[in-house]
Write a protein that holds these residues in place. Sequence first.
Motif, PDB file in Angstrom:
ATOM      1  N   ARG A 194       0.832  -1.212   0.000  1.00  0.00           N
ATOM      2  CA  ARG A 194       0.000   0.000   0.000  1.00  0.00           C
ATOM      3  C   ARG A 194       0.863   1.257   0.000  1.00  0.00           C
ATOM      4  N   GLY A 195       1.890   1.272   0.855  1.00  0.00           N
ATOM      5  CA  GLY A 195       2.771   2.439   0.890  1.00  0.00           C
ATOM      6  C   GLY A 195       3.527   2.626  -0.405  1.00  0.00           C
ATOM      7  N   GLY A 196       3.966   1.526  -1.023  1.00  0.00           N
ATOM      8  CA  GLY A 196       4.681   1.641  -2.288  1.00  0.00           C
ATOM      9  C   GLY A 196       3.802   2.196  -3.397  1.00  0.00           C
ATOM     10  N   ALA A 197       2.557   1.726  -3.476  1.00  0.00           N
ATOM     11  CA  ALA A 197       1.635   2.233  -4.500  1.00  0.00           C
ATOM     12  C   ALA A 197       1.312   3.701  -4.259  1.00  0.00           C
ATOM     13  N   ARG A 198       1.171   4.063  -3.003  1.00  0.00           N
ATOM     14  CA  ARG A 198       0.905   5.481  -2.694  1.00  0.00           C
ATOM     15  C   ARG A 198       2.065   6.367  -3.154  1.00  0.00           C
ATOM     16  N   SER A 199       3.313   5.929  -2.899  1.00  0.00           N
ATOM     17  CA  SER A 199       4.464   6.732  -3.312  1.00  0.00           C
ATOM     18  C   SER A 199       4.558   6.818  -4.832  1.00  0.00           C
ATOM     19  N   ALA A 200       4.197   5.756  -5.548  1.00  0.00           N
ATOM     20  CA  ALA A 200       4.208   5.794  -7.013  1.00  0.00           C
ATOM     21  C   ALA A 200       3.208   6.812  -7.542  1.00  0.00           C
ATOM     22  N   THR A 201       2.011   6.805  -6.959  1.00  0.00           N
ATOM     23  CA  THR A 201       0.962   7.730  -7.406  1.00  0.00           C
ATOM     24  C   THR A 201       1.331   9.166  -7.055  1.00  0.00           C
ATOM     25  N   GLU A 202       1.873   9.370  -5.870  1.00  0.00           N
ATOM     26  CA  GLU A 202       2.312  10.721  -5.483  1.00  0.00           C
ATOM     27  C   GLU A 202       3.380  11.235  -6.442  1.00  0.00           C
ATOM     28  N   HIS A 203       4.264  10.352  -6.882  1.00  0.00           N
ATOM     29  CA  HIS A 203       5.309  10.754  -7.822  1.00  0.00           C
ATOM     30  C   HIS A 203       4.695  11.247  -9.134  1.00  0.00           C
ATOM     31  N   LEU A 204       3.693  10.559  -9.640  1.00  0.00           N
ATOM     32  CA  LEU A 204       3.030  10.995 -10.870  1.00  0.00           C
ATOM     33  C   LEU A 204       2.331  12.342 -10.671  1.00  0.00           C
ATOM     34  N   LEU A 205       1.704  12.514  -9.523  1.00  0.00           N
ATOM     35  CA  LEU A 205       1.026  13.779  -9.238  1.00  0.00           C
ATOM     36  C   LEU A 205       2.019  14.929  -9.093  1.00  0.00           C
ATOM     37  N   ARG A 206       3.160  14.662  -8.467  1.00  0.00           N
ATOM     38  CA  ARG A 206       4.187  15.697  -8.314  1.00  0.00           C
ATOM     39  C   ARG A 206       4.693  16.183  -9.664  1.00  0.00           C
ATOM     40  N   SER A 207       4.699  15.275 -10.659  1.00  0.00           N
ATOM     41  CA  SER A 207       5.229  15.649 -11.969  1.00  0.00           C
ATOM     42  C   SER A 207       4.211  16.414 -12.806  1.00  0.00           C
ATOM     43  N   ARG A 209       1.001  15.424 -13.559  1.00  0.00           N
ATOM     44  CA  ARG A 209      -0.019  14.613 -14.225  1.00  0.00           C
ATOM     45  C   ARG A 209      -1.322  14.680 -13.427  1.00  0.00           C
ATOM     46  N   ARG A 210      -2.459  14.713 -14.146  1.00  0.00           N
ATOM     47  CA  ARG A 210      -3.746  14.831 -13.449  1.00  0.00           C
ATOM     48  C   ARG A 210      -4.796  13.834 -13.937  1.00  0.00           C
ATOM     49  N   ARG A 211      -4.617  13.276 -15.109  1.00  0.00           N
ATOM     50  CA  ARG A 211      -5.576  12.278 -15.601  1.00  0.00           C
ATOM     51  C   ARG A 211      -4.943  10.896 -15.446  1.00  0.00           C
ATOM     52  N   LEU A 212      -4.930  10.438 -14.202  1.00  0.00           N
ATOM     53  CA  LEU A 212      -4.237   9.206 -13.855  1.00  0.00           C
ATOM     54  C   LEU A 212      -5.150   7.994 -13.993  1.00  0.00           C
ATOM     55  N   VAL A 232      -5.611   4.817  -4.429  1.00  0.00           N
ATOM     56  CA  VAL A 232      -6.784   5.588  -3.986  1.00  0.00           C
ATOM     57  C   VAL A 232      -6.394   6.587  -2.909  1.00  0.00           C
ATOM     58  N   ASP A 233      -5.525   6.188  -1.978  1.00  0.00           N
ATOM     59  CA  ASP A 233      -5.078   7.091  -0.906  1.00  0.00           C
ATOM     60  C   ASP A 233      -4.485   8.366  -1.481  1.00  0.00           C
ATOM     61  N   ALA A 234      -3.546   8.209  -2.413  1.00  0.00           N
ATOM     62  CA  ALA A 234      -2.858   9.375  -2.974  1.00  0.00           C
ATOM     63  C   ALA A 234      -3.802  10.233  -3.803  1.00  0.00           C
ATOM     64  N   MET A 235      -4.695   9.610  -4.556  1.00  0.00           N
ATOM     65  CA  MET A 235      -5.651  10.366  -5.363  1.00  0.00           C
ATOM     66  C   MET A 235      -6.602  11.164  -4.469  1.00  0.00           C
ATOM     67  N   ALA A 236      -7.010  10.572  -3.344  1.00  0.00           N
ATOM     68  CA  ALA A 236      -7.925  11.265  -2.440  1.00  0.00           C
ATOM     69  C   ALA A 236      -7.270  12.516  -1.852  1.00  0.00           C
ATOM     70  N   LEU A 269      -5.863  10.559 -21.067  1.00  0.00           N
ATOM     71  CA  LEU A 269      -5.127  10.169 -19.858  1.00  0.00           C
ATOM     72  C   LEU A 269      -3.645  10.464 -20.060  1.00  0.00           C
ATOM     73  N   ASP A 270      -2.976  10.888 -18.987  1.00  0.00           N
ATOM     74  CA  ASP A 270      -1.576  11.284 -19.129  1.00  0.00           C
ATOM     75  C   ASP A 270      -0.628  10.514 -18.200  1.00  0.00           C
ATOM     76  N   ALA A 271      -1.144   9.577 -17.440  1.00  0.00           N
ATOM     77  CA  ALA A 271      -0.279   8.772 -16.576  1.00  0.00           C
ATOM     78  C   ALA A 271      -1.014   7.503 -16.189  1.00  0.00           C
ATOM     79  N   VAL A 272      -0.234   6.447 -15.907  1.00  0.00           N
ATOM     80  CA  VAL A 272      -0.833   5.200 -15.447  1.00  0.00           C
ATOM     81  C   VAL A 272       0.109   4.538 -14.437  1.00  0.00           C
ATOM     82  N   PHE A 273      -0.465   4.152 -13.303  1.00  0.00           N
ATOM     83  CA  PHE A 273       0.243   3.329 -12.339  1.00  0.00           C
ATOM     84  C   PHE A 273      -0.174   1.888 -12.579  1.00  0.00           C
TER      85      PHE A 273
END
Length: 375
Positions: A194-207, A209-212, A232-236, A269-273
Amino acid sequence: MPEDPMHDPSSAPPSPPSPPSLPSSHGSRRPTLDEVARRAGVSRSAASRAMNNARNVSPAKREAIERAAEELGYVPNATARALVTNRVGSVVLAFSGDDPAFFGDPFFSQVVVGVATVLEKAELDLTLVLASAPNGQARIERLLRSRRTDGVMLMALRRDDPLARVADATDLPIVFCGRPLTGDPRWYVDADNRGGARSATEHLLRSGRRRLAVITGPMDQEASVARWQGFVDAMAVAGLAPSLVEHADFSHDGGARAMARLLAADQELDAVFVASDNMAAGAVSTLRAHGRTVPGDVAVVGFDDLDVARHTDPPLTTVHQPVRALGHEMASMLIRVMDGESPSPIILPTHLVVRESAPSSPGAEASGLPAAMPG
């Protein structure tokens, strides 16, 4: 010859005793444990405890005994060892699957390497069982009933997996690789999915990207559910709805097909985890086939940090999990349980490795979020 008056034989120091002679390589007699004990200068009981991997032997004595055994060519008798330790000297690693190609998967092969490294040092044999098919379930049931194994490691369990019910019916030590979705196992080793997926999504958002979008693994496995929850955590936190979701089977082709469905649903869409590197490699191939550049049009982040992540074009940004360590810790935990201990469950850390498929943005460090590790 006259006797030397300066030489008194009675005053000479006694000669040191000769060490026991090594058995002839052509002889049929095998060295005994008593001979090992004499060579090491210890009692027979101490030599026996050391040969049977008991804990109540000092490091110095253990080293002397092992050296003596090696010098003499002593090989413990497997039957005698089993009687002393009340063990058969073998453990089972059971997978919930029915396809022999499963063992060639890079993830599971690395887990097996980690397990084997520990078992070799403990002088324990390993039996691999594919246990989803009826014959596999029957085989492991026979092993447990006949107690022809000292313990069991279970992995890749699905919701309501019959393999878990088989495990519930035995009092042998059981260690899980990954927490099952149902039940509450006493002993398990897992990664921080869960923590790893959250960090991956946060990385995309930091760059920026908004249509994940997200491609999950099978949702009847705990690892897939945990990685979905991290997304879901990071998107929320970012105030975004996780509306672009597809599921696949952790395979390259499954990831490719899921990516095609996502593009059909949203051309912008501009990013995918993607919840595994194998699926992420498939997603990249689909994006390129549809004329999308990676990362120019679509950034891609995977999970696992397997060799395929380095060889994808472009190389994958991914979440590193210590795959071999999962096997190492699982086998080590099983041995501790077999020795009568009750270790706590282990959650191994994960971290993001940044490569060309989703590079960091220039201002990422200023966001206050932890920086990712370079690949």
